[in-house]
Design an enzyme around this catalytic site. Structure first.
Site, PDB file in Angstrom:
ATOM      1  N   ARG A  25       0.838  -1.201   0.000  1.00 34.35           N
ATOM      2  CA  ARG A  25       0.000   0.000   0.000  1.00 34.35           C
ATOM      3  C   ARG A  25       0.875   1.254   0.000  1.00 34.35           C
ATOM      4  NH1 ARG A  25       1.277   2.229   4.283  1.00 34.35           N
ATOM      5  NH2 ARG A  25       0.213   4.075   3.483  1.00 34.35           N
ATOM      6  N   GLY A  26       0.185   2.394  -0.195  1.00 33.91           N
ATOM      7  CA  GLY A  26       0.900   3.662  -0.347  1.00 33.91           C
ATOM      8  C   GLY A  26       1.053   3.914  -1.834  1.00 33.91           C
ATOM      9  N   ALA A  28       3.042   5.526  -3.896  1.00 32.32           N
ATOM     10  CA  ALA A  28       4.314   5.296  -4.595  1.00 32.32           C
ATOM     11  C   ALA A  28       4.674   3.812  -4.582  1.00 32.32           C
ATOM     12  CB  ALA A  28       5.421   6.118  -3.938  1.00 32.32           C
ATOM     13  N   ARG A  68      -7.227  -0.907  -7.267  1.00 34.77           N
ATOM     14  CA  ARG A  68      -7.582   0.253  -6.426  1.00 34.77           C
ATOM     15  C   ARG A  68      -7.795   1.459  -7.344  1.00 34.77           C
ATOM     16  NH1 ARG A  68      -4.328   1.330  -1.149  1.00 34.77           N
ATOM     17  NH2 ARG A  68      -6.357   2.132  -0.509  1.00 34.77           N
ATOM     18  N   CYS A 133      -2.085   9.347   8.353  1.00 32.28           N
ATOM     19  CA  CYS A 133      -1.823   8.102   7.628  1.00 32.28           C
ATOM     20  C   CYS A 133      -0.315   7.846   7.531  1.00 32.28           C
ATOM     21  CB  CYS A 133      -2.495   8.120   6.245  1.00 32.28           C
ATOM     22  SG  CYS A 133      -2.636   6.470   5.507  1.00 32.28           S
ATOM     23  N   ASP A 202      -2.695  10.709  -2.748  1.00 29.59           N
ATOM     24  CA  ASP A 202      -2.915   9.596  -3.679  1.00 29.59           C
ATOM     25  C   ASP A 202      -3.138  10.115  -5.086  1.00 29.59           C
ATOM     26  OD1 ASP A 202      -3.798   8.723  -0.835  1.00 29.59           O
ATOM     27  OD2 ASP A 202      -3.324   6.886  -1.922  1.00 29.59           O
ATOM     28  N   ASN A 212      -6.476  12.459  -0.657  1.00 27.83           N
ATOM     29  CA  ASN A 212      -5.612  11.713   0.270  1.00 27.83           C
ATOM     30  C   ASN A 212      -6.495  10.968   1.276  1.00 27.83           C
ATOM     31  OD1 ASN A 212      -2.930  11.013   1.174  1.00 27.83           O
ATOM     32  ND2 ASN A 212      -3.259  12.331   2.945  1.00 27.83           N
ATOM     33  N   LYS A 213      -5.866  10.199   2.134  1.00 23.82           N
ATOM     34  CA  LYS A 213      -6.561   9.344   3.102  1.00 23.82           C
ATOM     35  C   LYS A 213      -7.677  10.095   3.825  1.00 23.82           C
ATOM     36  CE  LYS A 213      -6.235   5.916   3.358  1.00 23.82           C
ATOM     37  NZ  LYS A 213      -5.237   4.937   3.648  1.00 23.82           N
TER      38      LYS A 213
END
Ligand code: RI2
Length: 326
Positions: A25-26, A28, A68, A133, A202, A212-213
């Site tokens: 995850r993440g 990058a 995703r 996050c 993201d 983003n989160k």
């Protein structure tokens, strides 16, 4: 003819599964994993004709991208790796994918290092950052500041539902950064002790909105109210080309079990059959540009409103397109 599911290499299937379940995850990191998986597909392909090879690579790209929907780094990575797949022999196509993947992965590391050095310039000795996050781009700014000999402390938001703030806390502690871990609801109270809100992204939209989160937008609004600058660390890999032509970014809805365990649900529902309870779990939100002070990229730091100029320079007039489709 398009490759069937069975022609997707097991390594691609495994990478896709790990991305979907967030073992990987993440933004990058999933881009890096996708590029690596595509190079395995290319390297071990038994295709004997260019069109069969291309079909395999497209099927692999599609398998990866469908995992995703919000982090644009994933389609951007696949587009980069597959961009040279015009004409030529199987061997030429294979070399193009392998070179593309290697170049992409090296570029990713370099971009993050450059971004970190630029972001570190915003941090002063003794500053406290508040994180949300876990973002490798955001942490690269802290790492570079430490390398510059600055002392930095962190207030780390837990980040429900998956508590990815714990990953941030662990990494910062490995660097000996003093960490105060707080639940998300405590963030506003601790903004008075914060010099910068520091988050990743993201996707970045053409109008400078930051995707983003979930929880980032509320944090940014509170930070503005408290006068704390919001700094977003995002490589240009996070720029969403489709937003230049008015498309919006899809927000991923994840499994309700990340929010509410089955036994907790039974407790809430009691004797009621459960029809009246809905659990929603959006993974990301959109922070409007007016709440963001700077977007830090490997190309410099920008006010969010000027991001579109850099996006035009990078993408031209073209939309993203989908190289994994015909
Ligand atoms: P880097 C993560 O999404 C977080 O939202 C984080 O801010 C963003 O990706 C960027 O991460 P998730 O995959 O690319 O945890 O900076 O849902 O590492």
């Amino acid at each position: 003819m398009e490759a069937s599911e069975s022609e997707v290499h097991p390594t691609v299937d495994a990478a896709a599964e790990d991305i979907a379940t967030m073992e990987i995850r993440g933004a990058a990191t999933i881009a890096d994993a996708a590029a690596e998986a595509l190079s395995v597909q290319a390297d071990e392909s038994a295709a004997d004709a260019p069109e069969a090879f291309r079909a395999e690579m497209r099927a692999a790209g599609r398998r990866l991208v469908e995992t995703r929907p919000t982090a644009v780094s994933l389609p951007n990575a696949i587009r980069y790796v597959l961009r040279g797949m015009e004409g030529g022999s199987v061997e030429a196509l294979r070399a193009s994918v392998l070179d593309g993947a290697e170049e992409f992965r090296t570029g990713l590391d370099q971009a993050q290092d450059n971004l970190g050095r630029i972001g570190a310039n915003r941090l002063r000795d003794g500053d406290t950052v508040m994180t949300h996050c876990h973002s490798t781009d955001a942490l690269s700014c802290v790492e570079a500041a430490l390398d510059q000999g600055k002392d930095v402390s962190a207030i780390v938001k837990e980040t429900r539902p998956r508590k990815q703030g714990h990953i941030t806390a662990r990494e910062l502690r490995e660097w000996d950064v003093p960490v105060t871990l707080v639940v998300d609801n405590a963030a506003r109270r601790y903004l008075d002790e914060t010099d910068h809100v520091l988050v990743g992204a993201d996707s970045i939209a053409a109008d400078g909105s930051v995707i983003n989160k979930i929880g980032t937008s509320g944090l940014a609004v509170n930070a503005r109210e408290r006068g704390v600058p919001v700094m977003v660390a995002a490589q240009t890999l996070k720029f969403h080309p489709d937003t230049m032509t008015g498309h919006t970014v899809e927000i991923e809805m994840r499994d309700e079990r990340e929010v509410l365990a089955l036994d907790e649900e039974v407790e809430i529902n009691g004797d009621d059959g459960g029809d009246g309870l809905t659990v929603e779990n959006p993974a990301f939100d959109v922070t409007p540009p007016r709440y963001v002070d700077a977007i830090v990229t490997e190309r410099g730091q920008f006010p969010p409103e000027s991001i579109v100029t850099l996006m035009r320079e990078l993408f031209g007039d073209q939309q993203g397109g989908e190289p994994w489709e015909e």
